[in-house]
Design a protein around this motif. Structure first.
Motif, PDB file in Angstrom:
ATOM      1  N   LEU A   1       6.853   0.780  23.488  1.00 32.16           N
ATOM      2  CA  LEU A   1       7.884  -0.246  23.305  1.00 32.16           C
ATOM      3  C   LEU A   1       8.709   0.048  22.051  1.00 32.16           C
ATOM      4  N   ALA A   2       8.046   0.504  20.990  1.00 26.08           N
ATOM      5  CA  ALA A   2       8.767   0.846  19.756  1.00 26.08           C
ATOM      6  C   ALA A   2       9.749   1.981  19.991  1.00 26.08           C
ATOM      7  N   ARG A   3       9.366   2.934  20.830  1.00 23.10           N
ATOM      8  CA  ARG A   3      10.220   4.090  21.089  1.00 23.10           C
ATOM      9  C   ARG A   3      11.350   3.757  22.060  1.00 23.10           C
ATOM     10  N   GLU A   4      11.009   3.145  23.205  1.00 19.38           N
ATOM     11  CA  GLU A   4      11.978   3.013  24.287  1.00 19.38           C
ATOM     12  C   GLU A   4      12.820   1.748  24.192  1.00 19.38           C
ATOM     13  N   VAL A   5      12.273   0.694  23.577  1.00 21.14           N
ATOM     14  CA  VAL A   5      12.996  -0.579  23.515  1.00 21.14           C
ATOM     15  C   VAL A   5      13.589  -0.807  22.125  1.00 21.14           C
ATOM     16  N   ALA A   6      12.736  -0.733  21.109  1.00 22.74           N
ATOM     17  CA  ALA A   6      13.193  -1.026  19.752  1.00 22.74           C
ATOM     18  C   ALA A   6      13.880   0.159  19.092  1.00 22.74           C
ATOM     19  N   LYS A   7      13.705   1.371  19.661  1.00 23.83           N
ATOM     20  CA  LYS A   7      14.334   2.583  19.129  1.00 23.83           C
ATOM     21  C   LYS A   7      13.912   2.845  17.675  1.00 23.83           C
ATOM     22  N   LEU A   8      12.628   2.647  17.388  1.00 23.49           N
ATOM     23  CA  LEU A   8      12.117   2.875  16.040  1.00 23.49           C
ATOM     24  C   LEU A   8      11.810   4.350  15.830  1.00 23.49           C
ATOM     25  N   ASP A   9      11.758   4.780  14.569  1.00 20.15           N
ATOM     26  CA  ASP A   9      11.599   6.201  14.274  1.00 20.15           C
ATOM     27  C   ASP A   9      10.157   6.668  14.516  1.00 20.15           C
ATOM     28  N   LYS A  10       9.968   7.996  14.444  1.00 20.22           N
ATOM     29  CA  LYS A  10       8.664   8.579  14.769  1.00 20.22           C
ATOM     30  C   LYS A  10       7.569   8.114  13.817  1.00 20.22           C
ATOM     31  N   LEU A  11       7.886   7.952  12.547  1.00 21.33           N
ATOM     32  CA  LEU A  11       6.900   7.500  11.577  1.00 21.33           C
ATOM     33  C   LEU A  11       6.364   6.126  11.965  1.00 21.33           C
ATOM     34  N   THR A  12       7.255   5.236  12.371  1.00 20.54           N
ATOM     35  CA  THR A  12       6.854   3.886  12.769  1.00 20.54           C
ATOM     36  C   THR A  12       6.086   3.920  14.081  1.00 20.54           C
ATOM     37  N   GLN A  13       6.548   4.718  15.035  1.00 21.88           N
ATOM     38  CA  GLN A  13       5.833   4.855  16.303  1.00 21.88           C
ATOM     39  C   GLN A  13       4.398   5.327  16.072  1.00 21.88           C
TER      40      GLN A  13
ATOM     41  N   LEU B   1       0.833  -1.208   0.000  1.00 20.48           N
ATOM     42  CA  LEU B   1       0.000   0.000   0.000  1.00 20.48           C
ATOM     43  C   LEU B   1       0.866   1.256   0.000  1.00 20.48           C
ATOM     44  N   ALA B   2       1.937   1.236   0.793  1.00 21.29           N
ATOM     45  CA  ALA B   2       2.829   2.397   0.844  1.00 21.29           C
ATOM     46  C   ALA B   2       3.469   2.646  -0.509  1.00 21.29           C
ATOM     47  N   ASN B   3       3.842   1.585  -1.195  1.00 18.71           N
ATOM     48  CA  ASN B   3       4.455   1.732  -2.513  1.00 18.71           C
ATOM     49  C   ASN B   3       3.463   2.322  -3.511  1.00 18.71           C
ATOM     50  N   ALA B   4       2.206   1.884  -3.441  1.00 20.13           N
ATOM     51  CA  ALA B   4       1.185   2.433  -4.330  1.00 20.13           C
ATOM     52  C   ALA B   4       0.838   3.870  -3.965  1.00 20.13           C
ATOM     53  N   TRP B   5       0.909   4.175  -2.680  1.00 20.15           N
ATOM     54  CA  TRP B   5       0.566   5.524  -2.195  1.00 20.15           C
ATOM     55  C   TRP B   5       1.651   6.534  -2.550  1.00 20.15           C
ATOM     56  N   ARG B   6       2.902   6.153  -2.338  1.00 14.55           N
ATOM     57  CA  ARG B   6       4.003   7.093  -2.559  1.00 14.55           C
ATOM     58  C   ARG B   6       5.193   6.323  -3.124  1.00 14.55           C
ATOM     59  N   TYR B   7       5.151   6.110  -4.424  1.00 14.01           N
ATOM     60  CA  TYR B   7       6.178   5.301  -5.081  1.00 14.01           C
ATOM     61  C   TYR B   7       7.570   5.898  -4.874  1.00 14.01           C
ATOM     62  N   ASN B   8       8.514   5.023  -4.631  1.00 20.53           N
ATOM     63  CA  ASN B   8       9.929   5.398  -4.534  1.00 20.53           C
ATOM     64  C   ASN B   8      10.284   6.100  -3.226  1.00 20.53           C
ATOM     65  N   ASP B   9       9.408   5.989  -2.203  1.00 17.77           N
ATOM     66  CA  ASP B   9       9.727   6.545  -0.891  1.00 17.77           C
ATOM     67  C   ASP B   9      10.259   5.396  -0.021  1.00 17.77           C
ATOM     68  N   ALA B  10      11.561   5.189  -0.070  1.00 14.69           N
ATOM     69  CA  ALA B  10      12.173   4.050   0.608  1.00 14.69           C
ATOM     70  C   ALA B  10      11.958   4.107   2.113  1.00 14.69           C
ATOM     71  N   HIS B  11      11.972   5.320   2.680  1.00 18.37           N
ATOM     72  CA  HIS B  11      11.803   5.461   4.127  1.00 18.37           C
ATOM     73  C   HIS B  11      10.408   5.014   4.544  1.00 18.37           C
ATOM     74  N   LEU B  12       9.378   5.438   3.801  1.00 20.88           N
ATOM     75  CA  LEU B  12       8.011   5.039   4.119  1.00 20.88           C
ATOM     76  C   LEU B  12       7.852   3.525   3.993  1.00 20.88           C
ATOM     77  N   LEU B  13       8.411   2.953   2.932  1.00 19.54           N
ATOM     78  CA  LEU B  13       8.299   1.513   2.736  1.00 19.54           C
ATOM     79  C   LEU B  13       8.930   0.748   3.897  1.00 19.54           C
ATOM     80  N   ALA B  14      10.135   1.124   4.270  1.00 21.17           N
ATOM     81  CA  ALA B  14      10.820   0.431   5.357  1.00 21.17           C
ATOM     82  C   ALA B  14      10.065   0.591   6.674  1.00 21.17           C
ATOM     83  N   SER B  15       9.579   1.806   6.938  1.00 25.52           N
ATOM     84  CA  SER B  15       8.848   2.045   8.182  1.00 25.52           C
ATOM     85  C   SER B  15       7.575   1.223   8.251  1.00 25.52           C
ATOM     86  N   MET B  16       6.877   1.088   7.117  1.00 25.60           N
ATOM     87  CA  MET B  16       5.643   0.306   7.115  1.00 25.60           C
ATOM     88  C   MET B  16       5.931  -1.183   7.283  1.00 25.60           C
TER      89      MET B  16
END
Length: 445
Positions: A214-226, A156-171
């Motif tokens: 948990l995503a923020r404090e343990v996994a240290k994931l970025d704000k988009l993913t949180q 869905l992210a690829n169809a929504w915003r093609y070539n946005d590697a950061h969005l794809l990885a975060s999703m």
């Protein structure tokens, strides 16, 4: 991944009191896999409970459960094994082989990158890997679902915003982590056949908040993913949870992840295309229309469902049960209107939102022609009747789920109201959930 933001007001800090359900799952994992303390673990009174490098043992529960800690235990754990991305890819490959509809969402590549390639190259901290391992132990049957959500969300992210590697990885990452907050919830609540109470549902509905922490404090994931994890059960019409956000308050990542989770649940059923078609007719208003439109475009080339034979002897009873829920809900609401019952502004807002959502589901149900199913069924050929029954079962499953979900979300709002007013609104909850029949609704109201 960017460092966590300790000042994000939407995501509270993790508690320092260890959660019993997390501890049990961790202790169970420690029976088979080496997990160590990545730093010293202290109680708030200064007692050292675990030394850095100490191996976690199955007896950890009794050692930790009665202590408040200086820092959350989850941040001080490291598995000896990293994330087994090869195992994730095997689960993904099996799902893609078995589910043509799932392949429709993953038929893309970005340069040399494919959905499977992105899963294969994911890297997480030892603490994040431990978190995923504990989640697998807590709910072992959920891994295929998490992988499907990751694949669909990336599609869905690829169809929504093609070539946005950061969005794809975060999703992709958010798909794997989106239910990690359920580590704090009694696993019995997720078992098939368990009738969840209002208070249990309130506890369960907090899992996106816990997951984001948990995503923020343990996994240290970025704000988009949180944000995606926090919002994946929110809906732009304001009738989601845990915060009932509306419109632009719901992040795009949260909407993508919410759609991906819905689709994952449907693609694993028999007749997935039919189920998805029915769901799309019933969910207008829950997600941004331009996101929803992507689903139809992605599924255009998917082959039709394989016909199946199923026992449908209970179909008339299920149709009558839907009508009974609808009639009881209408009766209670009508009695409130004619009696000029005075609600507080908060209760008035809740009942208005509920009935607006209910009317949408009722209209969707009426548009399917289910009210005439029993009349036309004898007139159909065997092949036509089989097809009609498949569609009817998809409709009934979706309507039952939608009415139950509205009931649960109204129950959450009742928890914030004065007891007397909450008891009145719980009559509507019972009607929507099928716990009160139309004949009883006048008395209840």
């Amino acid at each position: 991944m960017s460092p966590p933001d300790p000042h994000d007001p939407a995501i509270p800090a993790l508690p320092t009191q260890a959660n019993p359900h997390f501890l049990r799952a961790l202790s169970s994992l420690a029976e088979e896999t080496e997990v160590q303390a990545s730093e010293d673990v202290f109680a708030q009174n200064g007692t050292k409970l675990l030394a850095r490098g100490a191996r976690i043992t199955p007896g950890l529960y009794e050692q930790i459960i009665n202590h408040r800690l200086r820092t959350p235990l989850e941040t001080s754990l490291a598995s000896a094994e990293g994330l087994d991305t090869a195992a994730l890819c095997r689960v993904a490959e099996q799902a893609l082989d078995e589910t043509p509809l799932l392949r429709s969402f993953c038929h893309w590549s970005q340069g040399r990158v494919t959905p499977l390639g992105m899963l294969e190259h994911l890297h997480f901290s030892p603490q994040a890997c431990t978190l995923l391992a504990v989640a697998d132990r807590h709910s072992p049957a959920n891994r295929p679902h998490h992988v499907r959500v990751a694949l669909i969300a990336m599609g869905l992210a690829n169809a929504w915003r093609y070539n946005d590697a950061h969005l794809l990885a975060s999703m992709g990452v958010a798909g794997l982590f989106h239910d990690v907050g359920e580590l704090y919830v009694d696993p019995a609540l997720s078992q098939r056949g368990h009738e969840i109470s209002t208070r249990e549902w309130m506890a369960f509905s907090a899992h996106p908040i816990i997951g984001a922490a948990l995503a923020r404090e343990v996994a240290k994931l970025d704000k988009l993913t949180q944000a995606a994890i926090l919002d994946h059960h929110e809906r732009i019409d304001g009738f989601g949870y845990p915060r009932a956000r509306r419109r632009a308050e719901v992040s795009v990542g949260g909407q993508i992840l919410g759609l991906a989770e819905m689709i994952s649940a449907l693609v694993s059923r028999e007749q997935p295309r039919q189920h998805l078609s029915v769901a799309l007719k019933i969910l207008p208003g829950e997600f941004a229309p331009d996101l929803v439109s992507l689903i139809g475009a992605l599924c255009e080339d998917c082959p039709p469902d394989t016909p199946t034979e199923s026992e449908e002897s209970d179909m008339p009873d299920d149709i009558h049960r839907v009508f009974a829920r609808i009639a009881a809900t209408q009766e209670i609401y009508a009695n409130w209107q004619t009696s000029n019952y005075k609600f507080s502004p908060a209760a008035e807002s809740a009942t208005h939102d509920v009935f607006e959502r209910f009317i949408g589901v009722q209209k969707a149900f009426a548009s399917t022609g289910m009210d005439s199913f029993e009349v036309i069924a004898p007139l159909l050929s065997p092949a036509e009747l089989r097809e009609a029954r498949v569609e009817a079962r998809c409709v009934l499953n979706e309507i039952f789920w939608r009415l139950t979900r509205i009931a649960r979300e109204l129950a959450l709002r009742c928890m914030k109201l004065p007891e007397g007013e909450a008891q009145v609104l719980m009559q509507l909850v019972d009607a929507l959930a099928g716990k009160i029949c139309a004949e009883d609704s006048k008395l209840a109201a």
